[in-house]
Scaffold this motif. Sequence first.
Motif, mmCIF file in Angstrom:
data_model
loop_
_atom_site.group_PDB
_atom_site.id
_atom_site.type_symbol
_atom_site.label_atom_id
_atom_site.label_comp_id
_atom_site.label_asym_id
_atom_site.label_seq_id
_atom_site.Cartn_x
_atom_site.Cartn_y
_atom_site.Cartn_z
ATOM 1 N N MET A 136 -32.418 -41.638 -79.490
ATOM 2 C CA MET A 136 -30.969 -41.550 -79.346
ATOM 3 C C MET A 136 -30.550 -40.337 -78.527
ATOM 4 O O MET A 136 -29.505 -40.362 -77.877
ATOM 5 C CB MET A 136 -30.304 -41.541 -80.720
ATOM 6 C CG MET A 136 -30.456 -42.855 -81.469
ATOM 7 S SD MET A 136 -29.916 -44.285 -80.482
ATOM 8 C CE MET A 136 -30.479 -45.649 -81.495
ATOM 9 N N VAL A 137 -31.353 -39.289 -78.540
ATOM 10 C CA VAL A 137 -31.096 -38.156 -77.643
ATOM 11 C C VAL A 137 -31.181 -38.626 -76.194
ATOM 12 O O VAL A 137 -30.302 -38.340 -75.368
ATOM 13 C CB VAL A 137 -32.107 -37.017 -77.895
ATOM 14 C CG1 VAL A 137 -31.985 -35.937 -76.812
ATOM 15 C CG2 VAL A 137 -31.894 -36.404 -79.268
ATOM 16 N N THR A 138 -32.233 -39.369 -75.889
ATOM 17 C CA THR A 138 -32.447 -39.851 -74.522
ATOM 18 C C THR A 138 -31.387 -40.860 -74.110
ATOM 19 O O THR A 138 -30.786 -40.754 -73.037
ATOM 20 C CB THR A 138 -33.847 -40.488 -74.401
ATOM 21 O OG1 THR A 138 -34.829 -39.540 -74.817
ATOM 22 C CG2 THR A 138 -34.125 -40.919 -72.969
ATOM 23 N N TYR A 139 -31.130 -41.863 -74.954
ATOM 24 C CA TYR A 139 -30.149 -42.884 -74.613
ATOM 25 C C TYR A 139 -28.754 -42.291 -74.418
ATOM 26 O O TYR A 139 -28.020 -42.686 -73.506
ATOM 27 C CB TYR A 139 -30.114 -43.955 -75.709
ATOM 28 C CG TYR A 139 -31.074 -45.114 -75.484
ATOM 29 C CD1 TYR A 139 -32.085 -45.054 -74.519
ATOM 30 C CD2 TYR A 139 -30.975 -46.280 -76.239
ATOM 31 C CE1 TYR A 139 -32.954 -46.111 -74.326
ATOM 32 C CE2 TYR A 139 -31.842 -47.355 -76.045
ATOM 33 C CZ TYR A 139 -32.833 -47.258 -75.092
ATOM 34 O OH TYR A 139 -33.685 -48.317 -74.896
ATOM 35 N N SER A 140 -28.356 -41.353 -75.273
ATOM 36 C CA SER A 140 -27.015 -40.789 -75.151
ATOM 37 C C SER A 140 -26.866 -39.929 -73.899
ATOM 38 O O SER A 140 -25.749 -39.737 -73.401
ATOM 39 C CB SER A 140 -26.665 -39.960 -76.388
ATOM 40 O OG SER A 140 -27.552 -38.872 -76.549
ATOM 41 N N SER A 141 -27.987 -39.447 -73.360
ATOM 42 C CA SER A 141 -27.915 -38.662 -72.122
ATOM 43 C C SER A 141 -27.556 -39.532 -70.921
ATOM 44 O O SER A 141 -27.166 -39.024 -69.874
ATOM 45 C CB SER A 141 -29.249 -37.952 -71.862
ATOM 46 O OG SER A 141 -30.245 -38.849 -71.395
#
Length: 542
Positions: A249-254
């Motif tokens: 979710m860190v990656t996707y939200s970026s």
Amino acid sequence: MANATTQAPRREAFGSRNVFILSAIGSAVGLGNIWRFPYVAYEGGGGAFLIPYLCALLTAGIPLLFFDYAIGHRFRGSAPLAFRRLHRAAEPLGWWQVLICVVIATYYAVIIAWAAMYTWFSAQLSWGAGNEQSFFFEEFLQMGNVAEVGVSTQFVPQVGIPLVLVWVVVIVIMGLGVKRGIGRANVVLMPLLTVMFAALVVQALFLPGAMDGLNAFFTPNWAALADPGVWASAYGHIFFSLSVAFGIMVTYSSYLKRKTDLTGSGLVVAFANSGFEILAGLGVFAALGFMAQAAGTDVSGVATSGIGLAFIAFPTIVSQATGGSIIGVLFFGALVFAGITSLISVLEVIVAALQDKLGWGRVRTTLMVAIPIAAISIALFSTTTALAVLDTTDAFVNAFGIMAVAFVAVIVVAWILHKLPVLREHLNRRSSFKIGWIWMLLVGALAPLVLGYLLISEIITKINTPYGGGDYPVWFLGIFGWGMAIGLIIVGMLLSLLPWSRRSHAKNDPEYDEFLVEENYQPDTETGAVRLPDSTQNGARA
């Protein structure tokens, strides 16, 4: 402008917020929703389990989902880069998450391959009535004993060939990028998955004995609420179910656009995931009710979870039910789609991290990441000892990987770096659902307490009772269990010491600089990160 030869590739983005939501749901809705949640709920008190489940969702799952969204979107990077921008000392947390995803990707793909083969087997009832268990272990997996043969190199074609095909499909999706590959795949697969599983539930509800299964699933056992283990089980399930704490979710939200409703999106994702779990419970226990009636026993005699549910219990149901082939195709086809949407999210954590670190293009990074992981996956999990390696690796990476990194991350961010106010402020800038001190209390106090309790319990359990009940040798558990869990931490720390390429997003990211200016953020002088080139202006820090 910075020299084109040193400038990092432009950061990708999802086409819209809706595509992001579908992709996030696709990551969260995985194999565990289908084959783990129904049994966890049944064992945890049936209908009464919904109370600890909802408490865990509201007090831990959603707050930690917001936590991941805030880090990824505020610091505009993969897990290692986002944590580095948060504070330079936090970068190892990102690499720890990346390595957890490497391990998960190697074995997750083979379960998808199994499901793909069983979709085909269901159409022909290939296992033969009454032979479901022996077919899976002996004919399909050709399972060997690690205590006798060690880690086997004997290739099993019916597993290895579909596993290769799974990797080809996933590599193509990953190579196409975030918008054209991951986004479009989720836009297609998630509606298909929903329709297929809804059709499966409808068919299961009309099976004889279905109501007995639903009664077993929903009838509340209120006494279970007095058991701390039930509450721990609810929290443990929520942590894994929402794909929090291991970089996804860190990656996707970026990849979200700057003006995005983060908390509103998070609520949609969280409740959609829970809705799918309830739907899975309906379908699974309706089918188990039929199985129990056919066997002349009660539901407790046939209820199971995980691999036993998917590849032994459901084939038995398929063999006995009228129109069983359709049920089998729908069930295993849903496993394939759910698995693929989750696997691409796991791989994206790794691809994004190396893109940010090395400054490479999408296709090159995808090939450099996916081909070695696929080779390891095929070498380990298309052999006769694949199940033992998968079972051990999954048990330890969940307990001492995902749970451990989540515990350390909230402690570091909340108590050592004191960054929760920064993250809260970012979430509240444009979000429809505002958060305050309660969110900070849940993330900074409740989450570490629950995670710490779960982590210590797992350590004590696995020390006192060797995993596998004595079926796995000490050396085997040392390599694929304890050794792997400790090795992830050490390698993650070493990766954080490697220098970032001059073309990486850490050293040359005009887009991040523009983001800071647009949001009126001041560069964080505590990070110790390298200053962006003067030509990008504004002196922002990576």
